[in-house]
Design an enzyme around this catalytic site. Structure first.
Site, PDB file in Angstrom:
ATOM      1  CG  HIS A 208     -86.309 -35.302 -34.607  1.00  9.73           C
ATOM      2  ND1 HIS A 208     -85.739 -36.318 -33.865  1.00  9.73           N
ATOM      3  CD2 HIS A 208     -86.215 -35.692 -35.903  1.00  9.73           C
ATOM      4  CE1 HIS A 208     -85.318 -37.280 -34.675  1.00  9.73           C
ATOM      5  NE2 HIS A 208     -85.587 -36.925 -35.921  1.00  9.73           N
TER       6      HIS A 208
ATOM      7  CD  GLU B 162     -89.171 -37.273 -36.165  1.00 17.43           C
ATOM      8  OE1 GLU B 162     -89.373 -37.343 -37.388  1.00 17.43           O
ATOM      9  OE2 GLU B 162     -88.542 -38.160 -35.534  1.00 17.43           O
TER      10      GLU B 162
ATOM     11  CG  ASP C  26     -85.472 -35.769 -39.357  1.00 20.14           C
ATOM     12  OD1 ASP C  26     -84.496 -36.366 -38.889  1.00 20.14           O
ATOM     13  OD2 ASP C  26     -86.648 -36.140 -39.174  1.00 20.14           O
TER      14      ASP C  26
END
Length: 501
Positions: free
Chosen positions: A113, A159, A188
């Site tokens: 993201h 996100e 992430d």
């Protein structure tokens, strides 16, 4: 990374049969330069600083981040798509980048993201994963990686507001398109300042939480674990708890995996023994204004970037490197291309030529002053002239034809870099085309139509199978057309290569 899970454990338990894991790649994965990844993080920091201190959904800093990533991928030859969605009354964006080639029914996707929270610039969360994935994608282009599986990269929006971008993407896919994604890698927070080395627990070997991922997830975990074992770094499992963008993929039955270096949780004494650091938060600046370029552990970011490359090169299944070259032309020397070979060209200006192009712009770049390789390319009217439209294609069609090329028996493929640029006065009657001429028959094997919109010049790479012409003598013909009276149309080609499979 999101603070709270919004996806229930029941949804995460969906499993379907997946394709057998690909064989290990014969081509060694590259070392990903930490300096390059850090440069991307510096750019994201600068974008946040210039846009109110963040890169959040619906804020100008997020769109500027998408534009930065997209520009680099377009120039590297990826086919990009900026997908929009709406959440909370604001427009969000996903950036999807496909590397040409490979089996699109067996797609390996790599995602991260790109948005931050509103409180800060989000350099670890998740500039780190976004920048590492970007540099791995650029390494794919730099090395000319030709995997058996199709490669697709994604940078997700919103996100932090509940996986909104990745959910919008997965929901936009048909059942067949979902089935074609046979693995999803999610990254992430891969540079936490007090890092751990966690791998998503694809096989539920830790026996906690929501259970294993869809069939094939264990192979992804095993691949990443193999890399860390090779550098002497122990790993531990982390649960598929729905806090990041793997959520919509595993809910759709798509195998997933990835790396996580820790968020607001505290490192235990046992983990300090395992990895070093202190008994404190993995990232004390999680979702805070201090998540800046200073909030990164370089060692973790370097290791994890190399681990991403290892997983991509291994799981993509490039069992064999490209075969020997049959024909190649980078246009640095004249190899016998003929303009208007059929005598039917109608363009009054902007005819194809081999030359050193001059940059031109009319609001957007219409002719690039840089080639893919060397000083020359094939271009429609190389000089800049007095204005952007002085040497563009006008009045119809221009063609240029290669010398004769004898193809071997069996499979072969044609690859080339190209662009088509035009302003909003273009139409879908304008085009760039590549044809194969065999005997007296000309067959279009690649075509890009114009449209009534600004299209900036950006190098892209295309690959076309020439196997139907095995054993034949062919010529390649490159065409460009401006069928309108006032359209501004430019095109270029570089680095044409035919390889034997």
């Amino acid at each position: 990374m999101r603070a709270l899970s919004l996806i229930g454990a029941t949804a995460l338990l969906v499993t379907v049969a997946a394709a057998a894991p690909a064989q290990a790649a014969a081509v060694a994965p590259p070392d990903i330069p930490l300096a390059n990844v850090k440069n991307h993080l510096s750019q994201l920091q600068s974008i946040a600083t210039a846009n109110g201190g963040n890169r959040a959904h619906g804020r100008p800093g997020f769109l500027a981040s998408v534009t930065y990533v997209k520009g680099l991928l377009d120039s590297a030859g990826f086919q990009t798509q900026q997908q929009s969605f709406t959440y909370g009354g604001a427009t969000g964006y996903n950036l999807i980048a496909d590397w040409p080639g490979g089996d699109t029914a067996d797609t390996l996707m790599v995602g991260a993201h790109l948005d931050s929270v509103t409180a800060g610039p989000g350099i670890n969360d998740n500039g780190s994963g976004s920048a590492a994935n970007l540099e791995v994608a650029l390494a794919v282009a730099r090395t000319g990686f030709h995997p058996d599986r199709h490669l697709r990269f994604g940078w997700w929006g919103a996100e932090e507001l509940g996986l909104r971008g990745s959910t919008a993407y997965v929901n936009s896919l048909s059942s067949a398109q979902k089935a074609a994604i046979t693995g999803y890698l999610n990254f992430d927070m891969v540079g936490s300042p007090n890092p751990g080395y966690f791998l998503y627990d694809g096989d539920n070997s830790d026996g906690t939480g929501s259970g294993p991922g869809p069939a094939g997830s264990a192979e992804i975990e095993d691949t990443l674990e193999a890399y860390f074992t090779s550098i002497g770094v122990p790993t531990r499992g982390t649960d598929f708890d729905g806090r990041s963008d793997y959520g919509p993929f595993i809910a759709a039955g798509i195998p997933a995996g990835g790396i996580f270096t820790g968020a607001e949780g505290r490192k235990t004494a046992a983990q300090v023994q395992l990895w070093g650091g202190t008994q404190a938060a993995f990232d004390a600046c999680y979702h805070r204004s201090c998540d800046t370029i200073s909030n990164i552990n370089d060692t973790a970011l370097d290791r994890d970037s190399d681990a991403i490359a290892y997983a991509v090169w291994t799981l993509a299944g490039a069992a064999t490197p490209p075969g020997p070259s049959v024909f190649a032309d980078d246009f640095e020397t004249a190899q016998g291309w003929t303009t208007n070979a059929a005598g039917t060209d109608t363009a009054t200006t902007g005819a194809w030529e081999r030359g050193d192009p001059a940059a031109t712009s009319s609001g957007v770049a219409t002719q690039l002053g840089t080639t893919v390789n060397g000083s020359n390319d094939l271009v429609t009217g190389a000089p800049a002239g007095s204005s952007a439209g002085a040497n563009d294609v006008d009045g119809g069609t221009t063609t240029i034809r290669s010398p004769a090329i004898i193809l071997p028996g069996g499979a072969s493929s044609l690859s080339f870099s190209w662009y088509l640029a035009h302003l909003s006065n273009a139409t879908n009657g304008d085009y760039f085309r590549v044809q194969v001429i065999s005997g007296t028959t000309a067959t279009t094997v690649f075509s890009q139509a114009g449209a009534a919109t600004d299209r900036a010049a950006a190098w892209q790479k295309a690959t076309v199978s020439l196997t139907p012409y095995a054993g034949q003598t062919i010529r390649l013909q490159v065409e460009a057309a401006d069928t309108g009276t006032a359209s501004l149309v430019e095109a270029a080609v570089d680095d044409i290569v035919i390889t034997q499979a």
